[in-house]
Motif scaffolding. Sequence first.
Motif, mmCIF file in Angstrom:
data_model
loop_
_atom_site.group_PDB
_atom_site.id
_atom_site.type_symbol
_atom_site.label_atom_id
_atom_site.label_comp_id
_atom_site.label_asym_id
_atom_site.label_seq_id
_atom_site.Cartn_x
_atom_site.Cartn_y
_atom_site.Cartn_z
ATOM 1 N N CYS A 52 -1.347 3.548 4.955
ATOM 2 C CA CYS A 52 -0.846 4.783 4.331
ATOM 3 C C CYS A 52 -0.849 5.880 5.389
ATOM 4 N N LEU A 79 -5.980 -0.756 0.167
ATOM 5 C CA LEU A 79 -4.870 -0.022 0.773
ATOM 6 C C LEU A 79 -5.031 0.107 2.280
ATOM 7 N N LEU A 114 -0.875 10.022 2.944
ATOM 8 C CA LEU A 114 -2.205 10.230 2.338
ATOM 9 C C LEU A 114 -3.183 9.267 3.015
ATOM 10 N N GLN A 115 -3.561 9.595 4.247
ATOM 11 C CA GLN A 115 -4.367 8.664 5.036
ATOM 12 C C GLN A 115 -5.739 8.395 4.438
ATOM 13 N N SER A 146 0.821 -1.208 0.000
ATOM 14 C CA SER A 146 0.000 0.000 0.000
ATOM 15 C C SER A 146 0.855 1.257 0.000
ATOM 16 N N ARG A 147 1.954 1.222 0.751
ATOM 17 C CA ARG A 147 2.816 2.407 0.803
ATOM 18 C C ARG A 147 3.523 2.642 -0.522
ATOM 19 N N LEU A 154 -6.298 7.419 1.637
ATOM 20 C CA LEU A 154 -6.207 6.261 0.738
ATOM 21 C C LEU A 154 -6.565 4.960 1.434
ATOM 22 N N ASN A 155 -6.460 4.922 2.761
ATOM 23 C CA ASN A 155 -6.733 3.679 3.482
ATOM 24 C C ASN A 155 -8.171 3.228 3.235
ATOM 25 N N GLU A 203 1.019 4.506 -2.412
ATOM 26 C CA GLU A 203 1.016 5.861 -1.858
ATOM 27 C C GLU A 203 2.210 6.655 -2.400
#
Length: 353
Positions: A105, A102, A108-109, A49-50, A111-112, A53
């Motif tokens: 992150c 995701l 860009l939180q 996920s990162r 995106l979770n 990101e």
Amino acid sequence: MNEVDQDREIRTTAVDFSFGELLNLHRDKEIVIRPEYQRLFRWSNEQRSRLIESILLGLPIPPIFLVENDDGVLELIDGLQRTSSVLQFLDHEAIDEPELELVGCDILQRLNGETFASLKTVEKLKVKRTPIRATIINKSGDSFVKYEMFKRLNTGGSLLSAQEIRNCSSRMVQGGEAFYEAVQEMAAKDCFTRTIARLSESTKEKRADEELVLRFFAVATYRDGYKGNIEEWLDAFMEGVLFGDIEFKIEESTERFEKVFSLIDEKLSDQAFTRFNDQGAATGRLAPAYFEAVVASFDEKYEELKNVAPDTMLQRLKSAFVSHEFKDATGPGANTIPKLHQRIAAVGSHLVG
């Protein structure tokens, strides 16, 4: 430069692929992502996920390396974690993995919890259009070049274990895949898995069981090639087999392996390669130096050991491991040819009584 030098010269081409292009090339089988090169998803969901990101933040992505086969198809040999993570996000069915949602992150939180389908169009396009530098190693008639290239790319700061590198690099050589698949088949045999049951799961995940198969053949047939460094010893043995300097007949070698480990399993089971406490109970993990001494002894003295009762064999093994000769050969300065011979001789002499 003579013809041999020209053939061995590494010729590379640098290309910038977008992740969307990589996905299409993978779908069309023009790029092959072989999971045996690296365990497909050692990365956690957070790590994958990162990466997504990072792409959306516009951070640079490290390059990947591909090797061109004789038919022009490209095989990914370095960067599988990065590539497969993005491809899973773009189209999880293309690599037969679950959809990536995701998590973790921290910049860009928002995106979770997102998937590719739920991203905004501008973000979808950014992921698909982000370029990654690819270095293509052009096809060469010299297998040694491909072998060395993969080994060097993955030695040093790599997360791959030495045996994972051997697994991958062996497949660069004609006939290497058959050799390594034979190693894997031997590592899966019940008689072997029972004797190495004390091997930790974390090391098994890095192919330590397959390394022990290789170590058996190295100590049985290439003992004098040992120079004090285990990794170099096993590399040299495998390279000797792959490039025809060491004879290794798969069927005969498999029979020899199964014969030895069936006897070890019958007599000692999972107590064969471990230390014993003061009360005589097996304790701790598998000890590689003990493994070498025991397997070499069973290989060399099979006829003398096959009729020894298991209880007697176990007592003789305990006696061997506490003997002065064995302790002297496993302490400081033990990584030498004389000490290797000494600990094998110590165990062998005790086991035959």
